[in-house]
Enzyme design. Structure first.
Site, PDB file in Angstrom:
ATOM      1  N   GLN A 272       0.843  -1.196   0.000  1.00  0.00           N
ATOM      2  CA  GLN A 272       0.000   0.000   0.000  1.00  0.00           C
ATOM      3  C   GLN A 272       0.877   1.245   0.000  1.00  0.00           C
ATOM      4  O   GLN A 272       1.825   1.346   0.773  1.00  0.00           O
ATOM      5  CB  GLN A 272      -0.878  -0.016   1.259  1.00  0.00           C
ATOM      6  CG  GLN A 272      -1.238   1.345   1.846  1.00  0.00           C
ATOM      7  CD  GLN A 272      -2.367   2.019   1.109  1.00  0.00           C
ATOM      8  OE1 GLN A 272      -3.200   1.355   0.517  1.00  0.00           O
ATOM      9  NE2 GLN A 272      -2.410   3.330   1.160  1.00  0.00           N
ATOM     10  N   THR A 273       0.554   2.199  -0.872  1.00  0.00           N
ATOM     11  CA  THR A 273       1.308   3.448  -0.848  1.00  0.00           C
ATOM     12  C   THR A 273       0.464   4.601  -1.368  1.00  0.00           C
ATOM     13  O   THR A 273      -0.403   4.414  -2.221  1.00  0.00           O
ATOM     14  CB  THR A 273       2.610   3.330  -1.676  1.00  0.00           C
ATOM     15  OG1 THR A 273       3.322   4.563  -1.643  1.00  0.00           O
ATOM     16  CG2 THR A 273       2.317   2.967  -3.126  1.00  0.00           C
ATOM     17  N   ARG A 274       0.729   5.789  -0.837  1.00  0.00           N
ATOM     18  CA  ARG A 274       0.130   7.018  -1.352  1.00  0.00           C
ATOM     19  C   ARG A 274       1.230   8.044  -1.618  1.00  0.00           C
ATOM     20  O   ARG A 274       0.958   9.227  -1.786  1.00  0.00           O
ATOM     21  CB  ARG A 274      -0.886   7.612  -0.372  1.00  0.00           C
ATOM     22  CG  ARG A 274      -0.514   7.552   1.080  1.00  0.00           C
ATOM     23  CD  ARG A 274      -1.457   8.343   1.956  1.00  0.00           C
ATOM     24  NE  ARG A 274      -0.896   9.632   2.285  1.00  0.00           N
ATOM     25  CZ  ARG A 274      -0.141   9.864   3.345  1.00  0.00           C
ATOM     26  NH1 ARG A 274       0.160   8.901   4.194  1.00  0.00           N
ATOM     27  NH2 ARG A 274       0.334  11.074   3.583  1.00  0.00           N
TER      28      ARG A 274
ATOM     29  N   HIS B 135      10.954   4.916  -3.654  1.00  0.00           N
ATOM     30  CA  HIS B 135      12.380   5.082  -3.924  1.00  0.00           C
ATOM     31  C   HIS B 135      13.100   3.751  -3.705  1.00  0.00           C
ATOM     32  O   HIS B 135      12.458   2.710  -3.536  1.00  0.00           O
ATOM     33  CB  HIS B 135      12.948   6.190  -3.041  1.00  0.00           C
ATOM     34  CG  HIS B 135      12.249   7.505  -3.225  1.00  0.00           C
ATOM     35  ND1 HIS B 135      12.404   8.286  -4.354  1.00  0.00           N
ATOM     36  CD2 HIS B 135      11.341   8.157  -2.449  1.00  0.00           C
ATOM     37  CE1 HIS B 135      11.644   9.356  -4.262  1.00  0.00           C
ATOM     38  NE2 HIS B 135      10.990   9.306  -3.120  1.00  0.00           N
TER      39      HIS B 135
ATOM     40  N   HIS C 219      12.061   1.520  -0.749  1.00  0.00           N
ATOM     41  CA  HIS C 219      10.793   0.811  -0.912  1.00  0.00           C
ATOM     42  C   HIS C 219      10.957  -0.405  -1.817  1.00  0.00           C
ATOM     43  O   HIS C 219      10.372  -1.467  -1.573  1.00  0.00           O
ATOM     44  CB  HIS C 219       9.738   1.749  -1.506  1.00  0.00           C
ATOM     45  CG  HIS C 219       9.492   2.981  -0.692  1.00  0.00           C
ATOM     46  ND1 HIS C 219      10.047   4.195  -1.013  1.00  0.00           N
ATOM     47  CD2 HIS C 219       8.770   3.182   0.443  1.00  0.00           C
ATOM     48  CE1 HIS C 219       9.667   5.094  -0.126  1.00  0.00           C
ATOM     49  NE2 HIS C 219       8.900   4.510   0.769  1.00  0.00           N
TER      50      HIS C 219
ATOM     51  N   GLY D  55       2.587  -0.711   7.426  1.00  0.00           N
ATOM     52  CA  GLY D  55       3.669   0.203   7.780  1.00  0.00           C
ATOM     53  C   GLY D  55       3.622   0.683   9.212  1.00  0.00           C
ATOM     54  O   GLY D  55       2.628   0.522   9.926  1.00  0.00           O
ATOM     55  N   ARG D  56       4.718   1.279   9.609  1.00  0.00           N
ATOM     56  CA  ARG D  56       4.782   1.977  10.887  1.00  0.00           C
ATOM     57  C   ARG D  56       3.869   3.200  10.786  1.00  0.00           C
ATOM     58  O   ARG D  56       3.950   3.959   9.833  1.00  0.00           O
ATOM     59  CB  ARG D  56       6.223   2.400  11.174  1.00  0.00           C
ATOM     60  CG  ARG D  56       6.459   3.016  12.533  1.00  0.00           C
ATOM     61  CD  ARG D  56       7.931   3.369  12.695  1.00  0.00           C
ATOM     62  NE  ARG D  56       8.211   3.898  14.023  1.00  0.00           N
ATOM     63  CZ  ARG D  56       8.053   5.149  14.388  1.00  0.00           C
ATOM     64  NH1 ARG D  56       7.577   6.016  13.504  1.00  0.00           N
ATOM     65  NH2 ARG D  56       8.341   5.545  15.613  1.00  0.00           N
ATOM     66  N   ASP D  57       2.957   3.379  11.760  1.00  0.00           N
ATOM     67  CA  ASP D  57       1.939   4.440  11.710  1.00  0.00           C
ATOM     68  C   ASP D  57       1.209   4.418  10.375  1.00  0.00           C
ATOM     69  O   ASP D  57       1.043   5.436   9.703  1.00  0.00           O
ATOM     70  CB  ASP D  57       2.572   5.810  11.966  1.00  0.00           C
ATOM     71  CG  ASP D  57       1.519   6.903  12.202  1.00  0.00           C
ATOM     72  OD1 ASP D  57       0.413   6.552  12.646  1.00  0.00           O
ATOM     73  OD2 ASP D  57       1.801   8.078  11.939  1.00  0.00           O
TER      74      ASP D  57
ATOM     75  N   ALA E 196      -1.185   4.684   7.502  1.00  0.00           N
ATOM     76  CA  ALA E 196      -2.312   5.585   7.214  1.00  0.00           C
ATOM     77  C   ALA E 196      -2.569   6.565   8.350  1.00  0.00           C
ATOM     78  O   ALA E 196      -3.711   6.951   8.599  1.00  0.00           O
ATOM     79  CB  ALA E 196      -3.581   4.789   6.904  1.00  0.00           C
TER      80      ALA E 196
END
Length: 584
Positions: free
Chosen positions: A206-208, A212, A215, A300-302, A304
């Site tokens: 998941q990414t917004r 790089h 990732h 991920g860490r934190d 969203a």
């Protein structure tokens, strides 16, 4: 006992039941099209359209419509629909009382759902119930705090309607997209694609944000350790305010894809309206990725997280999202993959997880803030951090500071000298060159854009709003904009600033030449005409001017104390200090 599924069906069986309403309702599509034309209609906004698309194509399975009150309460209270299925985010068709009255909504009513962008009929909802959501409880239970610093809570209170219509949906048509069509897989389509490729294990990322090298390393490690492949699944619906636009991000993902070994990764776009709800959002994302055929999901860490609350503290703990998804892992049928913080080791030219690097080993990192600074300033972005083809895309969308658009907005009384300053500044910018310059004088805009408006407060605010909109579009295109309306009201000046700052810098220049001087040097006689009552709603005579409050203006100049040339020089120095102009 029924025979076990084989081939593609076996893969779909393992990945769970998918409620694709478009496929289900296809045989009676013409019947639904004809019916929709005769029904009252609700025109959906952007967030509602994102929700509808994922209801229709199965991305929100097991949902078959917008939540009724029982499902809404079950989700808010304990992450479950009334039938016991796991679901963590309220998906509601919020409306106003006026809309309810207009469509005569009541239990059993059928209503067409229409796309605001092109007036296409997309679906028909059969009303189950109409209810008032408990917004305060939703804010606390779902988003973690009744605090409008959270974008979803702000939307809940400021934008969402006070009522919700719940009910199942009959699908008429897909939403129409004109960008990246080949990357817009429905859940059924991406499952079929995985089956064609022979993929049985898929790690979803998941990414917004742009991706790089770190990732890429993270996702490759996650896939190799699980003998899996990678689904890069970025959100291209609504994300956090201020995020990089999805056009730029998708070009970045496309540039990065060839860097994955041996066709390891596939890129697909997710038309999701994010709520930035941290743990609840992570659980929701896991359900959505399971529906799209993923077997593993990187949390991920934190994950969203929306940032800081109104007290300056993080809304969620760093591992709250991972903990909540892990709690439901067995029921979800998808394995949680913790997001590893990767760091670069220059001496060995490699990335490693931060917690696996000995203390005496040298590391290098570039924060998101530092990356944005380098993009703005044109500073170096080393290849160890990001691939050249990725940096090239980012620089196209984020030109160096001295190539970015901006707006200089001059406000003051009529005949204060703001027009003279604006014209002189226009000449100065054109002399320097390097970007397009646009001059929006108050009288010009009045005659060409706002000729039907008067001079009462409402019309003045409308006029300034139009100037702000035009300035914002020109700023987005990289122009230097000089606007010089009277703009007597603080609220309209603030609105203009907000419009422009979506795309570039805004500088309010208060031309503070006193009213007495403006009137004394008025050779056109407009003040005298206003004093005689021949001109109504004249600022400074029978209409107020709200002097910019402390901190509102970026620069104040008074032409009883300095010349136009000096005022222009002061503005130029301000812009040079901000890096927007090359040294004149």
């Amino acid at each position: 006992m029924a025979n076990p599924p084989h081939g593609m069906n076996a893969q779909l069986h393992k990945r769970g039941i998918l409620k694709d309403l478009i496929a289900r309702d296809a045989p009676r599509r013409q019947e639904l099209i004809d019916e929709a034309e005769k029904l009252p209609a609700i025109v959906l906004n952007e967030r509602q359209l994102c929700d509808l698309e994922l209801i229709l194509n199965g991305g929100f399975s097991p949902l078959e419509g917008f939540m009724n009150e029982k499902d809404y309460k079950g989700v808010v209270d304990n992450n479950r629909l009334v039938d016991g299925n796991l679901f963590s985010m309220p998906i509601c068709l919020d409306v106003t009382q006026e809309i309810i009255d207009e469509v005569k909504a009541k239990a059993g009513t059928r209503i067409t759902l229409r796309d605001f962008r092109d007036d296409r009929n997309l679906a028909i909802i059969t009303v189950d119930d109409i209810y008032q959501p408990d917004k305060k409880k939703e804010a606390i239970e779902v988003y973690g705090a009744d605090d409008e610093a959270h974008p979803a809570v702000k939307y809940l209170y400021r934008t969402a309607g006070d009522f919700c219509i719940g009910g199942k949906i009959d699908a008429i048509d897909r939403l129409m997209h004109y960008d990246y069509v080949a990357l817009r897989y429905s859940p059924a389509e991406i499952r079929l694609h995985f089956d064609k490729l022979g993929w049985s294990k898929v790690v979803a990322f998941q990414t917004r944000n742009p991706m790089h090298r770190a990732h890429r390393e993270l996702t490759v490690r996650a896939a190799r350790s699980r003998q899996a492949n990678v689904l890069i699944h970025p959100v291209v619906g609504l994300t956090k305010p201020g995020d990089i636009d999805h056009f730029t991000r998708v070009r970045v993902y496309q540039a990065l894809l060839p860097r994955y070994p041996n066709g390891m990764a596939v890129l697909a776009l997710l038309p999701l309206a994010m709520r930035m709800a941290g743990p609840r959002e992570a659980l929701w994302h896991a359900i959505i990725r399971k529906n799209h055929g993923a077997t593993h999901f990187i949390v991920g860490r934190d994950h969203a997280g929306p940032g800081k609350n109104s007290q300056g503290q993080d809304f969620y703990g760093p591992y709250d999202a991972q903990d909540l998804v892990e709690k439901y892992r067995d029921e979800l049928g998808i394995e949680v993959v913790p997001f590893l913080q990767m760091t670069y080791l220059p001496d060995s030219d490699e990335y490693r997880p931060r917690d696996q690097v000995p203390k005496d080993v040298r590391t290098l990192d570039i924060s998101g803030t530092e990356l944005r600074r380098r993009l703005r300033s044109g500073g170096d972005i080393p290849e160890w951090f990001s691939y050249p083809e990725v940096v090239r895309v980012l620089r196209e969308s984020h030109p160096a500071r001295n190539k970015q658009g901006f707006t200089v907005f001059l406000t003051g009384y009529a005949n204060s000298g703001k027009d003279a300053i604006a014209r002189a500044l226009n000449v100065t910018f054109n002399q320097q060159g390097g970007r397009t310059v646009s001059l929006l004088l108050g009288e010009t805009v009045r005659s060409e854009l706002s000729s039907e408006l008067g001079f009462n407060k409402e019309d003045r605010n409308t006029n300034v709003g139009r100037i702000g909109f035009v300035a914002s579009e020109l700023t987005k295109a990289g122009a230097a904009v000089i606007a010089a309306p009277i703009a007597p009201f603080q609220s309209s000046r603030k609105h203009a600033r907000e419009l422009v700052e979506k795309f570039g810098s805004f500088y309010l220049i208060h031309v503070a030449t006193p009213l007495e001087e403006c009137e004394k040097t008025d050779r056109r006689g407009i003040y005298a005409a206003a004093r005689r009552g021949e001109i109504k709603n004249f600022t400074g005579v029978d209409d107020p001017y709200e002097t910019p409050a402390e901190g509102e203006a970026d620069l104040t100049v008074d032409l009883t104390k300095i010349s136009v040339r000096t005022a222009v020089h002061q503005i130029v120095l301000l812009l040079e200090a901000e890096g927007l102009l090359d040294q004149l």
